[in-house]
Write an enzyme that holds these catalytic residues in place. Structure first.
Site, mmCIF file in Angstrom:
data_model
loop_
_atom_site.group_PDB
_atom_site.id
_atom_site.type_symbol
_atom_site.label_atom_id
_atom_site.label_comp_id
_atom_site.label_asym_id
_atom_site.label_seq_id
_atom_site.Cartn_x
_atom_site.Cartn_y
_atom_site.Cartn_z
ATOM 1 N N SER A 185 1.223 -7.435 -0.891
ATOM 2 C CA SER A 185 1.877 -8.486 -0.096
ATOM 3 C C SER A 185 0.948 -9.636 0.269
ATOM 4 C CB SER A 185 2.548 -7.906 1.156
ATOM 5 O OG SER A 185 1.628 -7.688 2.185
ATOM 6 N N THR A 211 1.475 -4.384 4.275
ATOM 7 C CA THR A 211 1.250 -4.705 5.693
ATOM 8 C C THR A 211 0.702 -6.119 5.902
ATOM 9 O OG1 THR A 211 -0.979 -3.764 5.598
ATOM 10 C CG2 THR A 211 0.797 -2.290 6.309
ATOM 11 N N ASP A 212 0.034 -6.672 4.862
ATOM 12 C CA ASP A 212 -0.689 -7.935 5.073
ATOM 13 C C ASP A 212 0.194 -9.086 5.537
ATOM 14 O OD1 ASP A 212 -3.074 -6.748 4.472
ATOM 15 O OD2 ASP A 212 -3.212 -7.517 2.425
ATOM 16 N N THR A 220 0.824 -1.211 0.000
ATOM 17 C CA THR A 220 0.000 0.000 0.000
ATOM 18 C C THR A 220 0.851 1.251 0.000
ATOM 19 O OG1 THR A 220 -1.786 -1.137 1.123
ATOM 20 C CG2 THR A 220 -1.759 1.238 1.351
HETATM 21 N N1 ASP Z 1 -2.771 -5.468 0.718
HETATM 22 C C1 ASP Z 1 -1.723 -4.521 1.040
HETATM 23 C C2 ASP Z 1 -0.406 -5.268 1.047
HETATM 24 O O1 ASP Z 1 -0.199 -6.009 1.959
HETATM 25 C C3 ASP Z 1 -2.000 -3.926 2.343
HETATM 26 C C4 ASP Z 1 -0.969 -2.927 2.829
HETATM 27 O O2 ASP Z 1 0.129 -2.814 2.359
HETATM 28 O O3 ASP Z 1 -1.318 -2.212 3.766
HETATM 29 O O4 ASP Z 1 0.407 -5.087 0.173
#
Ligand code: ASP
Length: 320
Positions: A63, A96-97, A14
């Site tokens: 991710s 973050t995932d 993200t």
């Molecule tokens: N779906 C995103 C990822 O993990 C979520 C994020 O980065 O906050 O790449």
């Protein structure tokens, strides 16, 4: 610490995401903006890095789609750069995932003695208030912080260890937790405050205080005054008249004090009373502000600050 370069490895997420509008924080596509472009958009980044950057785009993915091939690529590069004497630290931008999984994988395979700092964002780069730029700055602060080593994660000003870090919230900016052990530290105004900061100077000097007590020296009188709505200086003036030697201020927020109480504290300080400012906030500590007229304590709670000031006054004020 040497002033070598920091290698930044981009993997997407993200932090590199793009949405159709600045108000859209969830309907974005992750992994769209190159890591070099992300870094260039952060004011003060080069200063925070304290040396040259080497930037590489290892992957450009959401991710949730993390693959073993990316992990292999990351681990191989990390091993190479950790062994390189010209490299001071590695920063990895990540979604973050699955950040916690990558953190633990790297911690397990690298045996890193230099910092490997993962950072991320909960708002896309196109958001009205993206959190990525500040997280990148904080990652540089951790990468260059004395005492930093091993695989760490930084998000929303909080430093987590690879073993403990876990995404605990799907939306809020402070999305990670270190569970019951708590975080390793916090980044505040570009500086890392480690949770386990020891105050060695206090310990040695407190022994001198103990000797004085044993030899019958009187305990200094130190009182606590609190700031609150409608606070006034009458209590402080009365305490000074009564011979108080030290005052600990349980200030509001980052050391703020009602102007009436502030004036009385300044009068007290001029009269020779030792003042130490702490905060009535249950967490964090007061950060130094330019122009502040009253000295800060040691970042302890008001009651512990009082104990330290008593010992300090007994020891001859050498910690002032
Ligand atoms: N779906 C995103 C990822 O993990 C979520 C994020 O980065 O906050 O790449």
């Amino acid at each position: 610490m040497n002033a070598g370069k920091i290698v930044v490895l981009g993997t997407g997420g993200t932090i590199a995401g793009k949405a159709g509008s600045a108000g859209d924080n969830v309907g974005y596509v992750a992994g769209q903006v190159g890591v070099q472009e992300l870094l260039e958009a952060v004011p003060g980044l080069m200063q925070a890095a304290q040396g040259p950057l080497q930037v590489e785009q290892v992957a450009q993915i959401d991710s949730k789609d993390m693959e073993f091939s990316v992990w292999s690529d990351l681990a191989t590069r990390c091993l190479r750069y950790l062994a390189d004497d010209t490299v001071r630290a590695i920063v990895i931008t990540h979604g973050t995932d699955t950040l916690e999984e990558t953190a633990w994988f790297l911690q397990s395979v690298l045996n890193a003695t230099k910092p490997v700092v993962l950072t991320c964002a909960m708002r896309p780069a196109t958001a009205m208030a993206p959190d990525g730029p500040h997280n990148l700055l904080d990652a540089m602060a951790v990468a260059t912080a004395p005492g930093a080593r091993g695989v760490l994660a930084v998000c929303a000003g909080v430093v987590h260890g690879a073993r403990q870090v876990q995404k605990v919230h799907p939306y809020r900016v402070d999305a990670f937790s270190s569970g019951e052990t708590g975080p390793l530290g916090w980044v505040e105004e570009g500086y890392v405050r480690w949770a386990e900061t020891c105050l060695p100077a206090l310990c040695g000097r407190a022994q001198a205080a103990l000797e004085k007590i044993a030899n019958g020296a009187p305990w200094p009188r130190v009182e606590i005054v609190m700031n609150y709505a409608g606070a006034c200086g009458a209590t402080v003036d009365a305490l000074v008249r009564d011979g108080v030697q030290g005052l600990v201020v349980a200030a509001t927020g980052n050391g703020s004090v009602h102007h009436d109480l502030q004036a009385a504290l300044e009068r007290a300080q001029t009269a020779g009373v030792a003042i130490r400012v702490s905060t009535r906030c249950a967490q964090g500590q007061v950060l130094p502000r330019t122009g502040a007229l009253l000295p800060l304590g040691h970042g302890l709670s008001p009651v512990k600050e009082r104990v330290s000031l008593i010992l300090e006054l007994l020891g001859g004020g050498i910690l002032a």
